[in-house]
Write an enzyme that holds these catalytic residues in place. Structure first.
Site, PDB file in Angstrom:
ATOM      1  N   CYS A  93       0.869  -1.748   0.081  1.00  0.00           N
ATOM      2  CA  CYS A  93       0.004   0.196  -0.338  1.00  0.00           C
ATOM      3  C   CYS A  93       0.828   1.432  -0.458  1.00  0.00           C
ATOM      4  CB  CYS A  93      -1.061   0.203   1.266  1.00  0.00           C
ATOM      5  SG  CYS A  93       0.067   0.379   2.441  1.00  0.00           S
ATOM      6  N   ALA A 101       2.579   1.771   3.198  1.00  0.00           N
ATOM      7  CA  ALA A 101       4.339   1.003   3.250  1.00  0.00           C
ATOM      8  C   ALA A 101       5.440   1.807   2.255  1.00  0.00           C
ATOM      9  CB  ALA A 101       3.814  -0.261   2.579  1.00  0.00           C
ATOM     10  N   ARG A 113      12.002  -4.941   6.260  1.00  0.00           N
ATOM     11  CA  ARG A 113      12.331  -4.808   4.932  1.00  0.00           C
ATOM     12  C   ARG A 113      13.629  -5.685   5.251  1.00  0.00           C
ATOM     13  NH1 ARG A 113      12.933   0.054   3.263  1.00  0.00           N
ATOM     14  NH2 ARG A 113      12.778   0.243   0.228  1.00  0.00           N
ATOM     15  N   HIS A 168       5.340   6.342  -2.590  1.00  0.00           N
ATOM     16  CA  HIS A 168       7.235   6.938  -2.933  1.00  0.00           C
ATOM     17  C   HIS A 168       6.855   8.267  -3.017  1.00  0.00           C
ATOM     18  CE1 HIS A 168       7.848   2.408  -4.745  1.00  0.00           C
ATOM     19  NE2 HIS A 168       8.121   2.649  -3.537  1.00  0.00           N
TER      20      HIS A 168
END
Ligand code: CFM
Length: 545
Positions: free
Chosen positions: A64, A67, A98, A198
């Site tokens: 999503c 994230a 991660r 992003h």
């Protein structure tokens, strides 16, 4: 491999059979997202549909927007205190899974990455609003740590109930004027995947952080690496190589990074972009505002690493630097060759599937090839057409309602700090000599003809690929891992690297070859018995029968 498909790689026949399971409307859409690769003169490749919504009900590999913003772009920065405004799960599951590493410069240097901070929203706040709780969380964070900067990350429910993280950030800044406090509108549902997050992250870091500190790092040949997140220690290996060559890594966005490095990033002379998808926005905006040129690099694979180091040295153009870089490459490649050749003999001719994120599905094809493994099908989870077809297609990408949802900043040259690092003439001269700036060729131009390219691959399609083609290894993420292994096929996580790394640079390449050799030449997976082979259907009865 099934006898039916004689081509070594999946082709159109396979794709059409795959689509038969879908309702007509969905089949029509997926057909545009699954293409058989062809590469013509000038890197012309077939058009692919990308960055569109996943059909509801499909088990997608995507994540999503939250994230993408909190987990991916900001997560690896150690001294921006990060508060997730939302239910506890969002904060918890984006907390270091991660495997982004960091290395504080001294034991008492701030490092908030070891904490997962969240407002832990409950039903009460969902009904009556959560802004007060967010302010209380900021007060608590300031009392405990008094950080230099605080980032607040919005999750889905926060957007749905209308909490304004930016208003709270402004109030908090009035209360704590020496702390830079900023909010991200990265509600999970923004856009169609983590890619939207992003973009949201890039915008905010650009407007609220980069440019605050006019203090260049000491050292010659100063540049930033954008889109390197230090998974499994990748950035550490790149830092080692940059140091050996005698260059200065100013800031990494954002692996092993600090707030000050972000604030002063505009003082570097070059941006190199590792993951184009997640950070090309920042590269573009920094060029417009500060005059910093950028180009694409790749530190995955020994040859790619050598090429990238060479290109950076070439950019600075210093003879001594170029010679030293060549020496480093020669020494390191000799070490790589010692390991690679015997592994290649054992892996040659094996096949891989690669379905990862927005850049690794491309970057890891070359390193696989270094040990003789062919990638027969690959795809990104959330990349855009330019990551597949190259940046040349950007002007032709249709802007839909989901993309319009993400703010596009209008950037102009900074009045005092805009300084083109190289002149237009110099740039043109270099370009004429084959030096590429501001470009990315995309994945498809570098994939062999007839390989299959699948955007937003789902579990049904992945399982079909496994059944028909029996690849020797699959690279994807945790959601895929156990399904693949139950098929008797080894699986390597290329998001978190499982428990390993680094895989970048020369030492990373050696680690990767060894790991893949261990996996594809192991007999263990052949003994795996899938539960559905003996018991294909789940059966259950009601308790009262
Ligand atoms: Fe860039 Fe990444 Fe990737 Fe990515 Fe990611 Fe990642 Fe990835 Mo997982 S930033 S696009 S959103 S290279 S977390 S470090 S591995 S999906 S291919």
């Amino acid at each position: 491999m099934s006898e039916k498909y004689e081509m070594k790689v999946p082709g159109e026949e396979f794709r059409d059979e795959l689509l038969e399971a879908y309702p007509p409307k969905l089949a029509k859409k997926r057909k545009k997202q699954i293409v058989v690769n062809q590469v013509e003169e000038g890197d012309v490749v077939p058009q692919i549909l990308a960055n569109t919504r996943t059909a509801p009900g499909i088990i997608t590999m995507r994540g999503c927007a939250y994230a993408g913003c909190k987990g991916v772009v900001l997560g690896p920065t150690r001294d921006i205190l990060q508060i997730t405004h939302g239910p506890i799960g969002c904060g918890f599951y984006s907390w270091l899974t991660r495997r982004n590493k960091t290395r504080p410069t001294s034991p008492d240097a701030p490092n908030y990455m070891t904490y997962s901070m969240s407002t832990d929203l409950q039903e009460n706040e969902i009904v009556f609003g959560g802004e007060k709780k967010l302010m209380a969380a900021i007060d608590e964070a300031v009392a405990l740590f008094h950080p230099r900067a605080i980032g607040i990350f919005a999750t889905c429910p926060v957007g749905l109930i209308g909490d304004d993280v930016h208003a709270v950030a402004r109030q908090a800044e009035e209360k704590y004027p020496d702390i830079n406090i900023f909010g991200f509108s990265c509600e999970g549902y923004k856009g169609v995947s983590q890619s939207a997050g992003h973009h949201v992250a890039n915008n905010k870091v650009f407007t609220d952080v980069v440019g605050l500190l006019d203090k260049p790092k000491e050292g010659k040949f100063r540049f930033n690496i954008l889109g390197e997140y230090n998974i499994g220690g990748d950035a550490f290996e790149i830092e080692r190589l940059v140091g050996l060559c005698g260059m200065t890594l100013h800031s990494t966005f954002s692996g092993n990074s600090t707030y000050d490095e972000f604030c002063s990033a505009h003082t570097a002379d070059l941006n190199v972009v590792m993951c184009h998808r997640s950070i090309n926005y920042l590269a573009e905006m920094m060029e417009l505002k500060y005059g910093i040129p950028w180009f694409k690099v790749n530190f995955i694979g020994a040859e790619a690493t050598a090429k990238s180091l060479r290109k950076i040295a070439q950019f600075f153009g210093d003879e001594e630097l170029i010679a030293r870089t060549e020496k480093v490459i020669e020494t390191e490649l000799a070490e790589v060759a010692k390991v690679r050749d015997s592994i290649k003999a054992r892996c040659e001719g094996k096949t891989a599937l690669n379905f990862v994120g927005g850049s690794r599905a491309h970057h890891y094809q070359e390193i696989m090839k270094e040990i003789g493994i062919d990638t027969i099908a690959a795809g990104y989870e959330f990349a855009h057409r330019d990551d597949y077809e190259g940046r040349k297609v950007i002007p032709t990408i249709a802007v839909d309602a989901d993309s319009r949802n993400i703010e596009e900043l209008t950037v102009t040259a900074d009045e005092t700090r805009y300084a083109p690092r190289i002149s237009e003439e110099d740039k043109a001269r270099r370009e004429a000599a084959g030096f590429e700036f501001s470009d990315y060729r995309g994945m498809m131009a570098e994939m062999p003809e007839n390989t299959l390219v699948v955007d937003d691959c789902n579990h049904y399609e992945l399982e079909k690929l496994l059944e028909v083609y029996h690849p020797d290894i699959v690279c994807a993420g945790i959601k895929e891992k156990y399904v693949v292994q139950k098929h008797g096929i080894p699986m390597k996580q290329l998001h978190s690297y499982d428990y390993m790394g680094p895989f970048a640079g020369f030492k990373g390449a050696i680690n990767f070859y060894r790991e893949i050799d261990r996996l594809v030449n192991s007999n263990a997976f052949k003994f795996a018995k899938a539960p559905w082979d003996t018991n294909p259907e789940l059966a259950a009865t009601y308790g009262n029968e």
